[in-house]
Design an enzyme around this catalytic site. Structure first.
Site, PDB file in Angstrom:
ATOM      1  N   HIS A   1      22.563  -8.942  44.730  1.00 37.71           N
ATOM      2  CA  HIS A   1      21.490  -9.935  44.734  1.00 37.71           C
ATOM      3  C   HIS A   1      21.014 -10.277  43.313  1.00 37.71           C
ATOM      4  CE1 HIS A   1      18.871  -6.200  45.916  1.00 37.71           C
ATOM      5  NE2 HIS A   1      18.915  -6.285  44.592  1.00 37.71           N
TER       6      HIS A   1
ATOM      7  N   PHE B   1      16.584   2.890  44.812  1.00 36.17           N
ATOM      8  CA  PHE B   1      16.411   4.035  45.708  1.00 36.17           C
ATOM      9  C   PHE B   1      17.721   4.415  46.388  1.00 36.17           C
ATOM     10  CE2 PHE B   1      15.252   0.212  48.242  1.00 36.17           C
ATOM     11  CZ  PHE B   1      16.191   0.297  49.259  1.00 36.17           C
ATOM     12  N   VAL B   2      17.727   5.640  46.922  1.00 38.35           N
ATOM     13  CA  VAL B   2      18.726   6.099  47.894  1.00 38.35           C
ATOM     14  C   VAL B   2      17.915   6.705  49.021  1.00 38.35           C
ATOM     15  CG1 VAL B   2      20.696   7.604  48.348  1.00 38.35           C
ATOM     16  CG2 VAL B   2      20.410   6.598  46.059  1.00 38.35           C
TER      17      VAL B   2
ATOM     18  N   ALA C   1      11.053  -7.639  50.070  1.00 35.19           N
ATOM     19  CA  ALA C   1       9.705  -8.112  50.360  1.00 35.19           C
ATOM     20  C   ALA C   1       9.116  -8.851  49.168  1.00 35.19           C
ATOM     21  CB  ALA C   1       8.807  -6.932  50.741  1.00 35.19           C
ATOM     22  N   GLY C   2       9.451  -8.404  47.962  1.00 35.67           N
ATOM     23  CA  GLY C   2       8.908  -9.024  46.754  1.00 35.67           C
ATOM     24  C   GLY C   2       7.556  -8.435  46.389  1.00 35.67           C
TER      25      GLY C   2
ATOM     26  N   HIS D   1      15.710 -11.182  48.736  1.00 33.22           N
ATOM     27  CA  HIS D   1      16.401  -9.901  48.484  1.00 33.22           C
ATOM     28  C   HIS D   1      15.533  -8.712  48.856  1.00 33.22           C
ATOM     29  CE1 HIS D   1      13.865  -9.331  45.003  1.00 33.22           C
ATOM     30  NE2 HIS D   1      14.637  -8.445  44.424  1.00 33.22           N
TER      31      HIS D   1
ATOM     32  N   HIS E   1      19.938   1.064  46.800  1.00 38.37           N
ATOM     33  CA  HIS E   1      19.591  -0.114  46.002  1.00 38.37           C
ATOM     34  C   HIS E   1      19.667   0.275  44.531  1.00 38.37           C
ATOM     35  CE1 HIS E   1      16.218  -2.844  44.272  1.00 38.37           C
ATOM     36  NE2 HIS E   1      17.378  -3.480  44.222  1.00 38.37           N
TER      37      HIS E   1
END
Length: 474
Positions: free
Chosen positions: A340, A230-231, A398-399, A396, A258
């Site tokens: 990550h 995302f941005v 919430a998962g 890195h 990300h």
């Protein structure tokens, strides 16, 4: 025969446990062979050492043939795993699926494994689980890094107050659409291509394979992958002044991104994973953890290619942040970023090791990092505590608690839209597979890693852009 020859005698002259030893013992009971102990032993030794000379011997030919067949049989080069996994720390164990635990246990049985840890956002992946941290001795595991080499976070904090974003949301949204591209294969062409010093790196000439990826890397510079990449524009809040960043208490507009190394990293990952599997044969359950020796040419080649991909990923983020900061205006107060999906040379308990973080944030003492939530949940700017049990790492994000397929099947679009409205989030793109409900509670994840990081500031998303169709990353 004055003394009966036994298996230990035959092993002493070169035989091994198995069919040829048994055949040799049976021959001793047949007539026509020397009856004297030393003579019989000498003959069997000669058959073992020069079996081709006995292929015409009626009595000894079967033994000679078996010895030749065994010598030419394919050698099983499979590397054995240890019987029991080394101990490793698990954070947030109650919220980690069994698949991730099993994968981590297999990784901890590798002969090159030194240490490991499982982060609270962990879930099952390929090879090393997402959220897995593995320290290895003199070995680099391509699937321990992941397919999206250098997948990372970047945060730019601007001296723009929250009210300005709320009052001019249409401008922020317009610039976000104007300066970003998403999804598999997405890139820029002609005059829209950006440039960056990373494209002049010597490593692009490392091999013909990597050289041919340069044009693709150039076109995709400044673009983002699909899936959870995302941005987003949002507001970051500091509850107190941070001396290291020189930022006062308050709320500021911030840009958070990300993404990873796009097609460049994915292609490098695929190539070297296949090579590792050819060179390092492991049992089926560990096949995706094949490694390259760091002292080998292949290991050094991957290391250089991995670092190139990581620096390229950083360049993609830098390009996006510079474009959008210039478009919106304002002064940049600070920029924080971290990989990550990567591997680092680090010291662990006095030994140099290769630390693989596949979906884990570096959290050495004083090291800053970013742990996002979901498109509606807060993210956190953190500072590492240097917890050795966690191999200096943290989660890195919430998962996932729901696979992409299950999310699409179980989440209703109206519920998705309702949670966006409830959190005042404007969404551009994304599918149901990225709905906030598909992720773990970021607050539970952060609570499980209080011993790993300190929270410096809290980021709240406001305008989020993702791939239009929810495609997975390159």
């Amino acid at each position: 025969m004055e003394k009966q020859i036994n298996g230990r005698d035959l092993i002493a002259i070169g035989y091994t446990e198995g069919r040829t030893l048994g055949m040799a013992l049976e021959l001793l009971n047949q007539p026509g062979l020397p009856q004297e102990h030393d003579a019989a032993l000498a003959l069997l030794k000669q058959v073992k050492e020069q079996p081709e000379q006995f292929l015409d011997d009626e009595k000894l030919e079967p033994l000679a043939t078996a010895i030749i067949e065994d010598a030419n049989a394919p050698v099983d080069t499979t590397i054995a795993l240890s019987e029991e996994p080394k101990d490793y720390a698990i954070y947030g164990a109650a919220h980690i699926d069994e698949g991730a635990r099993k994968q981590m246990s297999v990784a901890m049985r590798l002969p090159v494994t030194t240490a490991g840890a499982l982060m609270p956002d962990a879930h099952q992946g390929y090879g090393l689980p997402i959220g897995g941290v593995l320290a290895a001795n003199n070995a680099i595991i391509p699937y321990g890094v992941g397919v999206d080499i250098g997948c990372r976070m970047a945060l730019t904090i601007l001296d723009i107050p929250e009210t300005h974003l709320l009052q001019h949301e249409d401008v922020f949204k317009k610039e976000l659409i104007e300066h970003t591209k998403f999804g598999a294969g997405a890139g820029f062409h002609g005059r829209y291509r950006a440039d960056h010093a990373v494209l002049s790196r010597d490593e692009f000439n490392l091999t013909q394979f990597i050289k041919q990826l340069k044009d693709k890397a150039w076109s995709q510079l400044g673009s983002s992958g699909g899936g959870n990449h995302f941005v987003e524009w949002g507001v970051i809040e500091f509850s107190e002044r941070d001396e290291a960043l020189n930022i006062n208490k308050g709320k500021y507009v911030a840009l958070l991104t990300h993404s990873g190394s796009r097609g460049l990293g994915a292609t490098i990952a695929g190539y070297y994973t296949r090579l590792a599997k050819q060179l390092c044969r492991l049992p089926k359950e560990a096949a995706n953890l094949a490694w390259l020796d760091m002292q080998s040419a292949a290991g050094q080649e991957y290391w250089l290619a991995m670092n190139l991909a990581g620096d390229y990923a950083a360049a993609c983020h830098e390009t996006i942040h510079n474009k959008l900061a210039q478009a919106i205006g304002g002064t940049i107060l600070a920029r924080v970023e971290n990989h990550h999906n990567f591997a680092w040379k680090e010291t662990w308990q006095g030994q140099e090791v290769i630390v693989h973080r596949k979906g884990a944030t570096p959290a050495g003492k004083g090291v800053m990092g970013i742990i996002p939530g979901s498109m509606t949940a807060p993210g956190f700017l953190v500072r590492g505590k240097g917890n050795e049990d966690a191999v200096n790492s943290a989660s890195h994000g919430a998962g996932r608690q729901m696979s992409r397929t299950k999310a699409i099947q179980n989440i209703a679009k109206e519920d998705f839209l309702a949670i966006l409205a409830a959190n005042n989030v404007t969404l551009i793109g994304a599918g149901l597979d990225e709905a906030p409900m598909a992720y773990k509670d970021i607050n539970q994840v952060m609570a499980a890693q209080r011993d790993l990081v300190d929270v410096v500031a809290r980021f709240s998303p406001r305008i989020v852009r993702m791939a239009d169709d929810g495609t997975s990353e390159d």
